[in-house]
Design an enzyme around this catalytic site. Sequence first.
Site, PDB file in Angstrom:
ATOM      1  N   CYS A  68      11.181  11.190  23.056  1.00 61.48           N
ATOM      2  CA  CYS A  68      11.680   9.970  22.418  1.00 61.48           C
ATOM      3  C   CYS A  68      12.421   9.086  23.418  1.00 61.48           C
ATOM      4  O   CYS A  68      12.862   7.991  23.085  1.00 61.48           O
ATOM      5  CB  CYS A  68      12.617  10.286  21.267  1.00 61.48           C
ATOM      6  N   CYS A  96      18.514   5.241  27.840  1.00 58.46           N
ATOM      7  CA  CYS A  96      18.678   3.882  28.320  1.00 58.46           C
ATOM      8  C   CYS A  96      20.164   3.563  28.498  1.00 58.46           C
ATOM      9  O   CYS A  96      21.035   4.384  28.202  1.00 58.46           O
ATOM     10  CB  CYS A  96      18.025   2.904  27.356  1.00 58.46           C
ATOM     11  N   ASP A  98      15.361   9.750  24.802  1.00 58.19           N
ATOM     12  CA  ASP A  98      16.798   9.978  24.944  1.00 58.19           C
ATOM     13  C   ASP A  98      17.237  11.375  24.537  1.00 58.19           C
ATOM     14  O   ASP A  98      16.848  11.900  23.502  1.00 58.19           O
ATOM     15  CB  ASP A  98      17.663   8.926  24.230  1.00 58.19           C
ATOM     16  N   CYS A 136      20.894   4.684  19.355  1.00 54.51           N
ATOM     17  CA  CYS A 136      21.673   5.313  20.434  1.00 54.51           C
ATOM     18  C   CYS A 136      23.049   5.738  19.923  1.00 54.51           C
ATOM     19  O   CYS A 136      23.560   6.796  20.298  1.00 54.51           O
ATOM     20  CB  CYS A 136      21.869   4.348  21.602  1.00 54.51           C
TER      21      CYS A 136
END
Lengths: 408, 134
Positions: B37, B64, B39, B107
């Site tokens: 994915c 990211c 992350d 995130c």
Amino acid sequence: MALQLPIYMDNHATTPCDPRVVEAMLPYFTHHFGNAASRSHAFGWHAEEAVDTARAQVATLLGASSPKEIVFTSGATESNNLAIKGVAHFSKDKGDHIITLRTEHKAVLDTCKRLEREGFRVTYLDVDARGQVSPDDVKNALTDRTILVSVMLANNEIGTVQPIAEIGKLTRERGVLLHCDAVQGVGRMKFLVDEMNVDLVSLSGHKLYGPKGVGALYVRRNKPRVRIVGEQDGGGHERGMRSGTLNVTGIVGLGKAAAIATDEWEKDRDHSFSLRERLRKKLFDGIEQIHLNGADDPWRHPGNLNVSFSFVEGEAMLMAIKDVAVSSGSACTSASLEPSYVLRALGVDEELAHSSIRFGLGRFNTEAEVDFVAELVIRQVNRLRDMSPLYEMWKEGVDLKSIQWEAH
Amino acid sequence: MAYSDKVIEHYENPRNVGTLDKEDPTVGTGLVGAPACGDVMRLQLRVNPETNIIEDAKFKTFGCGSAIASSSLATEWVKGKTVEEAMELRNTELVKELNLPPVKIHCSVLAEDAIKSAIEDYRRKQAARRAETT
């Protein structure tokens, strides 16, 4: 000489205009601004003459037998649309089947998808792990209802070059037309329509050190004579294939860019190739767990380096090297949050797809830039790996594939 | 992606990057996300069992810029808090503080999950310990 930041290494996205191109274009904004379709005065004649010169320049670059085979468009997206829809709509009584590749540009894939909604059938061929299609697969996919095969010259992401000439031999034998989206390769490598056995070719000004907003479609007039339906109605410009007042200034620029490429393509190719190899060597020497995406030479675009740095996410990498303009196949750089469909078509691990960076070297890059970029990338990969749990686990010998990740 | 200055600041100067001993009974480890994915976050907390206060927090993140910034900020926030207080931390607070764009909200969710997962790991270890001693 001090380096100018930021450094541009995204020459697959677009290229700067060569100053010689700009110089050639300038008079056509102010002095020779006539409409090339105006037949009644000198302004129009002059514009038409300039367009004819550019047509001949583009024809020469492609090795076309006549300038009449060049149709000017607004760019490669339009050229691809015109080629594929134009052939499909003209030949629909003859057949309804089109063959293309999964890794083509969206301008080809989405055009094919629209034709599917109109009732055409499209075969999307797989590519191998290097991104190349096997001519045998093309051969096996050809049917009596096939009217067109569309295969790109060089892939915009991974730089893989397709065996166009070989595919062209097969399509010739079967009397099927071959369209080639040559945007990324033309002017960078040898590409002559008769050697390549192609019938339609798309190209774009701004990938060739020319201006944006102008492109061309080569349409073969002899053996076979290709017929297409114009997709845009209007004044019947470009022999009825593309209505709309000609972008004379842009066309002059494209012509000049083509003329420069005709004269200098070998020098240009050698320049980008040596820079790409310099960058590749430095990165592969300085970084462990780095992977090349796409094919190796001679089946690789001379200016393309697409690599994945394991354990480092691509967008974080882009931020880390923000003084360098490159791009990534990471999901995080796209609105859709999907990693690159091209890398996935190659069967690249999703983690590595997220970690990919594309460098595009071109005419105006320098060795000093490459050295700066290599040093920066190595430093930043190390920095990001120091904060990557995956890198730590890999160092400890954990098999990352053995872990039950909870996808979210 | 145009990030806020706060994301860039955390990304360029991340707080509390590092590793705690995951075998230590006072350390809870949360590993969330998936490489596929794009992350993966690992967040670790060291808790004082007497006071229940989080005395140290470390992270490592593959992801990211906003994933790195979210985990950096999360470690900053939980330090000095009790375990119960840290459980109350919501991803929306991270979104607000970092001014995350909608496409990056996941995130912050991941950071919240990582804290919870680390606390659960700590509690599991403590419960196992109590079971051993009784």
